[in-house]
Every structure is written in C-alpha cells, then in structure tokens.
Design a protein around this motif. Structure first.
Motif, PDB file in Angstrom:
ATOM      1  N   ASN A 209      18.994 -14.421  17.078  1.00 20.18           N
ATOM      2  CA  ASN A 209      19.400 -13.102  16.610  1.00 20.18           C
ATOM      3  C   ASN A 209      20.841 -13.046  16.121  1.00 20.18           C
ATOM      4  OD1 ASN A 209      20.120  -9.935  17.296  1.00 20.18           O
ATOM      5  ND2 ASN A 209      18.076 -10.276  16.488  1.00 20.18           N
ATOM      6  N   PRO A 210      21.812 -13.656  16.810  1.00 19.32           N
ATOM      7  CA  PRO A 210      23.189 -13.621  16.285  1.00 19.32           C
ATOM      8  C   PRO A 210      23.309 -14.241  14.896  1.00 19.32           C
ATOM      9  CG  PRO A 210      23.200 -14.288  18.583  1.00 19.32           C
ATOM     10  CD  PRO A 210      21.766 -14.293  18.145  1.00 19.32           C
ATOM     11  N   LEU A 211      22.590 -15.323  14.651  1.00 20.46           N
ATOM     12  CA  LEU A 211      22.660 -15.962  13.337  1.00 20.46           C
ATOM     13  C   LEU A 211      21.938 -15.132  12.282  1.00 20.46           C
ATOM     14  CD1 LEU A 211      22.383 -19.799  13.947  1.00 20.46           C
ATOM     15  CD2 LEU A 211      24.361 -18.280  14.008  1.00 20.46           C
ATOM     16  N   LEU A 212      20.853 -14.458  12.679  1.00 22.04           N
ATOM     17  CA  LEU A 212      20.152 -13.590  11.735  1.00 22.04           C
ATOM     18  C   LEU A 212      21.056 -12.426  11.328  1.00 22.04           C
ATOM     19  CD1 LEU A 212      17.207 -13.644  10.554  1.00 22.04           C
ATOM     20  CD2 LEU A 212      16.747 -11.710  12.062  1.00 22.04           C
ATOM     21  N   GLU A 213      21.822 -11.898  12.266  1.00 25.04           N
ATOM     22  CA  GLU A 213      22.765 -10.827  11.938  1.00 25.04           C
ATOM     23  C   GLU A 213      23.826 -11.321  10.955  1.00 25.04           C
ATOM     24  OE1 GLU A 213      24.256  -9.456  15.662  1.00 25.04           O
ATOM     25  OE2 GLU A 213      22.413  -8.365  16.179  1.00 25.04           O
ATOM     26  N   HIS A 214      24.270 -12.531  11.125  1.00 28.10           N
ATOM     27  CA  HIS A 214      25.225 -13.115  10.179  1.00 28.10           C
ATOM     28  C   HIS A 214      24.578 -13.233   8.799  1.00 28.10           C
ATOM     29  CE1 HIS A 214      27.668 -16.169   8.148  1.00 28.10           C
ATOM     30  NE2 HIS A 214      28.639 -15.848   8.984  1.00 28.10           N
ATOM     31  N   MET A 215      23.324 -13.684   8.758  1.00 25.40           N
ATOM     32  CA  MET A 215      22.632 -13.868   7.493  1.00 25.40           C
ATOM     33  C   MET A 215      22.446 -12.552   6.741  1.00 25.40           C
ATOM     34  SD  MET A 215      19.624 -16.655   8.226  1.00 25.40           S
ATOM     35  CE  MET A 215      19.988 -18.349   8.660  1.00 25.40           C
ATOM     36  N   VAL A 216      22.085 -11.488   7.464  1.00 23.50           N
ATOM     37  CA  VAL A 216      21.826 -10.221   6.779  1.00 23.50           C
ATOM     38  C   VAL A 216      23.117  -9.647   6.203  1.00 23.50           C
ATOM     39  CG1 VAL A 216      22.052  -8.582   8.722  1.00 23.50           C
ATOM     40  CG2 VAL A 216      20.427  -8.117   6.889  1.00 23.50           C
ATOM     41  N   ARG A 217      24.224  -9.802   6.922  1.00 28.86           N
ATOM     42  CA  ARG A 217      25.504  -9.314   6.394  1.00 28.86           C
ATOM     43  C   ARG A 217      25.942 -10.136   5.189  1.00 28.86           C
ATOM     44  NH1 ARG A 217      26.641  -8.939  11.996  1.00 28.86           N
ATOM     45  NH2 ARG A 217      27.799 -10.915  11.927  1.00 28.86           N
ATOM     46  N   HIS A 218      25.744 -11.451   5.275  1.00 29.58           N
ATOM     47  CA  HIS A 218      26.107 -12.333   4.161  1.00 29.58           C
ATOM     48  C   HIS A 218      25.262 -12.008   2.925  1.00 29.58           C
ATOM     49  CE1 HIS A 218      25.958 -16.032   1.709  1.00 29.58           C
ATOM     50  NE2 HIS A 218      27.186 -16.237   2.147  1.00 29.58           N
ATOM     51  N   ALA A 219      23.961 -11.853   3.127  1.00 31.10           N
ATOM     52  CA  ALA A 219      23.079 -11.554   2.002  1.00 31.10           C
ATOM     53  C   ALA A 219      23.439 -10.218   1.356  1.00 31.10           C
ATOM     54  CB  ALA A 219      21.619 -11.549   2.464  1.00 31.10           C
ATOM     55  N   ALA A 220      23.710  -9.196   2.171  1.00 25.07           N
ATOM     56  CA  ALA A 220      24.077  -7.882   1.636  1.00 25.07           C
ATOM     57  C   ALA A 220      25.369  -7.961   0.840  1.00 25.07           C
ATOM     58  CB  ALA A 220      24.208  -6.866   2.765  1.00 25.07           C
ATOM     59  N   ALA A 221      26.351  -8.688   1.357  1.00 23.17           N
ATOM     60  CA  ALA A 221      27.658  -8.774   0.701  1.00 23.17           C
ATOM     61  C   ALA A 221      27.569  -9.431  -0.666  1.00 23.17           C
ATOM     62  CB  ALA A 221      28.632  -9.551   1.589  1.00 23.17           C
ATOM     63  N   HIS A 222      26.614 -10.327  -0.845  1.00 19.86           N
ATOM     64  CA  HIS A 222      26.506 -11.064  -2.103  1.00 19.86           C
ATOM     65  C   HIS A 222      25.403 -10.540  -3.017  1.00 19.86           C
ATOM     66  CE1 HIS A 222      28.853 -13.833   0.419  1.00 19.86           C
ATOM     67  NE2 HIS A 222      29.317 -14.319  -0.721  1.00 19.86           N
ATOM     68  N   SER A 223      24.762  -9.453  -2.645  1.00 20.34           N
ATOM     69  CA  SER A 223      23.655  -8.946  -3.463  1.00 20.34           C
ATOM     70  C   SER A 223      23.698  -7.429  -3.591  1.00 20.34           C
ATOM     71  CB  SER A 223      22.314  -9.385  -2.860  1.00 20.34           C
ATOM     72  OG  SER A 223      22.170  -8.888  -1.530  1.00 20.34           O
ATOM     73  N   PHE A 224      23.190  -6.730  -2.587  1.00 22.34           N
ATOM     74  CA  PHE A 224      23.079  -5.281  -2.671  1.00 22.34           C
ATOM     75  C   PHE A 224      24.437  -4.583  -2.684  1.00 22.34           C
ATOM     76  CE2 PHE A 224      19.061  -6.528  -0.430  1.00 22.34           C
ATOM     77  CZ  PHE A 224      18.234  -6.311  -1.514  1.00 22.34           C
ATOM     78  N   ASN A 225      25.466  -5.238  -2.171  1.00 17.48           N
ATOM     79  CA  ASN A 225      26.813  -4.667  -2.234  1.00 17.48           C
ATOM     80  C   ASN A 225      27.519  -5.009  -3.537  1.00 17.48           C
ATOM     81  OD1 ASN A 225      27.005  -3.148   0.042  1.00 17.48           O
ATOM     82  ND2 ASN A 225      28.015  -4.704   1.273  1.00 17.48           N
ATOM     83  N   CYS A 226      26.793  -5.567  -4.478  1.00 14.17           N
ATOM     84  CA  CYS A 226      27.376  -5.951  -5.769  1.00 14.17           C
ATOM     85  C   CYS A 226      26.687  -5.234  -6.922  1.00 14.17           C
ATOM     86  CB  CYS A 226      27.266  -7.460  -5.968  1.00 14.17           C
ATOM     87  SG  CYS A 226      28.167  -8.423  -4.744  1.00 14.17           S
ATOM     88  N   ILE A 227      26.028  -4.111  -6.650  1.00 14.67           N
ATOM     89  CA  ILE A 227      25.326  -3.391  -7.718  1.00 14.67           C
ATOM     90  C   ILE A 227      25.748  -1.925  -7.735  1.00 14.67           C
ATOM     91  CG2 ILE A 227      23.326  -4.919  -7.676  1.00 14.67           C
ATOM     92  CD1 ILE A 227      21.796  -2.749  -6.143  1.00 14.67           C
ATOM     93  N   THR A 228      25.669  -1.332  -8.918  1.00 18.40           N
ATOM     94  CA  THR A 228      25.852   0.107  -9.044  1.00 18.40           C
ATOM     95  C   THR A 228      25.072   0.590 -10.261  1.00 18.40           C
ATOM     96  OG1 THR A 228      27.449   1.929  -9.216  1.00 18.40           O
ATOM     97  CG2 THR A 228      28.003  -0.116 -10.374  1.00 18.40           C
ATOM     98  N   VAL A 229      24.378   1.688 -10.105  1.00 18.41           N
ATOM     99  CA  VAL A 229      23.700   2.337 -11.220  1.00 18.41           C
ATOM    100  C   VAL A 229      24.471   3.583 -11.629  1.00 18.41           C
ATOM    101  CG1 VAL A 229      21.613   3.614 -11.912  1.00 18.41           C
ATOM    102  CG2 VAL A 229      21.408   1.421 -10.748  1.00 18.41           C
ATOM    103  N   ASP A 230      24.824   4.420 -10.640  1.00 25.55           N
ATOM    104  CA  ASP A 230      25.427   5.709 -10.967  1.00 25.55           C
ATOM    105  C   ASP A 230      26.600   6.098 -10.071  1.00 25.55           C
ATOM    106  OD1 ASP A 230      24.000   6.132  -8.661  1.00 25.55           O
ATOM    107  OD2 ASP A 230      22.412   7.280  -9.634  1.00 25.55           O
ATOM    108  N   GLY A 231      27.005   5.199  -9.159  1.00 24.99           N
ATOM    109  CA  GLY A 231      28.170   5.491  -8.334  1.00 24.99           C
ATOM    110  C   GLY A 231      27.902   6.334  -7.115  1.00 24.99           C
ATOM    111  N   ASP A 232      26.622   6.653  -6.823  1.00 25.20           N
ATOM    112  CA  ASP A 232      26.288   7.484  -5.673  1.00 25.20           C
ATOM    113  C   ASP A 232      25.733   6.626  -4.544  1.00 25.20           C
ATOM    114  OD1 ASP A 232      26.726  10.377  -5.892  1.00 25.20           O
ATOM    115  OD2 ASP A 232      25.551  10.209  -7.716  1.00 25.20           O
ATOM    116  N   THR A 233      26.367   6.714  -3.372  1.00 26.96           N
ATOM    117  CA  THR A 233      25.896   5.991  -2.189  1.00 26.96           C
ATOM    118  C   THR A 233      24.899   6.857  -1.433  1.00 26.96           C
ATOM    119  OG1 THR A 233      27.959   4.763  -1.973  1.00 26.96           O
ATOM    120  CG2 THR A 233      26.592   4.930  -0.013  1.00 26.96           C
ATOM    121  N   SER A 234      23.722   6.345  -1.197  1.00 23.95           N
ATOM    122  CA  SER A 234      22.649   7.119  -0.583  1.00 23.95           C
ATOM    123  C   SER A 234      22.878   7.359   0.901  1.00 23.95           C
ATOM    124  CB  SER A 234      21.317   6.389  -0.775  1.00 23.95           C
ATOM    125  OG  SER A 234      20.307   6.978   0.008  1.00 23.95           O
TER     126      SER A 234
END
Length: 412
Positions: A209-234
């Motif tokens: 579980n600790p490593l999975l938590e590291h993986m999810v944060r890493h994946a988010a930082a390099h993918s979903f945290n690198c996109i914007t369509v309209d500037g609105d955070t849900s």
C-alpha cells in the motif's frame, strides 16, 4: 468530434484478475443511459487515491477520503460505486448521509463493512442525490458483474464526454505478465489540482500500500495534473489506483527495485494517455495543443508559464480561429509571475517555427508560417526561457463556439 481520438474497441480492453464490473441504467438524470457503475475487488486488494483540492469538495470525496484513511491491515477496499448525472456536491449534511447510505447498501449486498466501499459521483452540482434510484439500481448492477465490462464501465461514467476513454497495457515483470486497464471521464470543468474529474486504473500486480500511494501521486503529477480545458477545478475530482495482487509474482515492496520503476512507468503511461484523451475530447475542442516550457530555473516556474498560456481565453480562441495572434502568448508569459525574467533571452516556437526572440518578433518569422501551423489539428507551443535546466509540459485545447453552447445547455 474529439481531436484525432477514436475510442478503443471493447475487445482491446483487458480484464484484470480480481476485478469485476457491473453497470446499470438507473435513470439518475436521463433515461436510456448507463449511469451507475459498481467495481468489485477481491479481498486483499490494495487501493490508493488522490482527490480534488477544491475546498467545496463533494460529499463522496469526503466519505471516500474517510474510508481510505480508516483502513487497517486486516481490511481492504472491496468496491467502488460511481454514479453520473448528480455530483452530490454542495448538498450539505444530507449529501454526506446519502453517500454513506450508498456505501452501506453496497456493503450489505456484498457482505462487507460500509467502510470498505468508496463512493464517487459526477454531474450537476447543488442537486440532491436521487438515493432511491441508486439503492434500486445497486442489486441489478451487482447481478451484472463481469470481468470484461471495462468498455461499458467507461461509458457509464460519462457526462458531457462525446466518447468513452479507456486504455489497457501488458508488461512483463521479472518474467510474469502484468495487466493494467484504466478508464476516465472528463470533458469540461477540467483544470485539476491533483487529478481529473474521475479516473480509475486497476492492475493485477502485487504492490504494498505505501508504494501504491507513491505510484498514484506520481502518475497524477505527470498526467492528470498536466491538463486544462477551461481552467475550472471540479468539486469531484478523484483518481483511484487499484492493485489486486493476482499476478503470480512476488509483491513489490522496494521503491528502488527495477520492478517498481517499471510498473510505475507503465501505470503513469496509462494515466498520461487517459489524460490526453480528456483534452482531445474537451467540450467543443477542435485542436489538441502541447505546451512545452524548457530551460527554466525550476519545474514550478515552467508550469506557471505553461498554465498561463493554456488557461488564456484569448490564446485559446486564437487557436480555434487558426489566427497566429502570437502577441497573446508573449503577454501570458509576461504575466505568469516569473521573477527576474529576461525577455530578451526568451524564445517562442510554434512547432519548428521560431516566432519570437530578443524581446520581439524573430527576424526570419513570416506570418504565413504561423498560419500554416495554426491550421493543424495538433500544435506544439515551445517556450525556451534560457535560464536553467528545468522543464514542464501541459496539454490543452482550443476554445470554440460549441464550448459555450454545451455549457449553456448543460442542465437543459
């Protein structure tokens, strides 16, 4: 239509051992559409997630966070419940109780504790969750559980999306085949501060579980945290990573191991593809734009410049019009808030065309070359700050007439 994006056919989406999915039409907002999804995990799966940083977060986000934080070594998450049509955000204490009731009803049907269920919602904000419809739909969804329901699941979490978004990959870990499959939804209200509107990735790998938590944060930082369509955070952003441990390899417990790096890279690759699909399917999008900022002092300042460009309505409408009004990009760079920026060192490119240098228009730049690039469906904007070694990339889309129309009619 989405920019250069055709959804993967159902047969290309790979089942994950230890995961089954059930989908139903619960008529939550509109009849005749899949709108309730249950993802069931075998006992012992590890689960990690990241959630919206919006202070007005939705009730299911609050409850999901609580349930993840209260797990102990003797229990595991057994199911995720996702509904579309109603965000259950801005609903006060009633919303919290409705999310908890959803978990309790699912737990009763699966024979586990309610804390082992994670709820998720997406749709219209400030409307009460139609709880009776969800409670009625849950038994039917569970009766429909199947391992090969990933494509239908990707359809069930859509709101204004035009096409479903799903990705599968297989890798070899020390001679053992490991499978990864993920789905996501999102088209508008996209400017995440952790992840996307909703994203779910599962693997049959065995990860602590600790490593999975590291993986999810890493994946988010390099993918979903690198996109914007309209500037609105849900209010409802959530990205969940699940590992069932059903693949026949020794559990990954060392962050320095080759297997950890290999699996993390593969999961991040799936997340990047899903994130880019969200931008390609941005509400009314006609162009997919990659913004690369390089040679900055820090990654953070590179991201500031990239997002200043990506969020600008003036720049986004210029891309829609194929108009190389590139002074708008220089203006965005200038107001990004970079300390002691030397504009005379900066270079701006459209694809391979040098547009600006030495504080103004490049000597060799011709507008016809800018127009040529701006007419493309995919465009790269490259900014060289020439003050360091850091870099960052952001993906965005243009802003069209249809974006206004879609959002003006969203509740109709």
């Amino acid at each position: 239509m989405p920019v250069n994006f055709t959804p993967a056919p159902p047969e290309q989406l790979l089942a994950i051992k230890g995961v089954t999915l059930g989908i139903v039409e619960a008529n939550i907002r509109k009849p005749g559409r899949k709108d309730l999804l249950v993802i069931v995990l075998d006992d012992g799966a590890t689960v990690a997630g990241v959630f919206t940083q919006n202070d007005f977060c939705a009730a299911p986000v609050t409850v999901a966070r609580e349930h993840l934080s209260t797990l102990d070594s003797k229990s595991s998450i057994r199911a995720l419940v996702i509904n579309t049509g109603c965000a259950n955000a801005g609903t006060g204490e009633r919303g919290i109780e409705d999310a908890r009731t959803t978990c309790a009803e699912t737990a009763r049907l699966l024979g586990c504790a309610s804390e082992q269920i994670l709820p998720f919602s997406t749709g219209v904000i400030m409307e009460p969750l139609p709880l009776p419809k969800i409670v009625t739909g849950l038994p039917r969804a569970i009766n429909n559980l199947a391992a090969d329901n990933w494509f239908a699941a990707s359809e069930a979490i859509m709101t204004t999306d035009i096409v479903p978004k799903a990705v599968s990959r297989r890798i070899a870990l020390n001679g053992t085949t490991v499978t990864i499959t993920g789905i996501a939804k999102g088209s508008g209200m996209i400017h995440p501060n952790m992840a996307t509107m909703l994203g779910f990735i599962a693997t049959d790998a065995a990860v602590s579980n600790p490593l999975l938590e590291h993986m999810v944060r890493h994946a988010a930082a390099h993918s979903f945290n690198c996109i914007t369509v309209d500037g609105d955070t849900s209010t409802n952003d959530a990205f969940i990573l699940m590992a069932t441990g059903c693949a026949a390899h020794s559990p990954i417990v060392d962050k320095e191991s080759r297997e950890f790096v290999q699996l993390q890279d593969a999961i991040t690759g799936v997340a990047v593809e899903l994130a880019q699909k969200i931008v390609r399917d941005g509400e009314g999008a006609t162009k997919f734009i990659t913004i690369q900022v390089e040679s900055g002092k820090t990654v953070e300042e590179c991201r500031k410049v990239a997002y200043a460009i990506a969020r600008s309505p003036l720049i986004k409408t210029a891309f829609f019009a194929s108009d190389p009004n590139l002074g708008r990009i220089l203006a965005a760079i200038g107001y990004a808030g970079i300390e002691a920026l030397d504009i005379n060192k900066l270079q701006l490119y459209l694809d391979d065309v040098l547009v600006a240098e030495n504080g103004g228009r490049a000597f060799a730049y011709e507008e016809k070359e800018g127009q040529r690039v701006m007419k493309q469906a995919e465009i790269t904007v490259r900014v060289a700050l020439n003050r360091g070694q850091a870099a960052a990339t952001v993906w965005t889309c243009d802003l069209s007439y249809d974006y206004v129309k879609i959002n003006a009619e969203y509740r109709s």
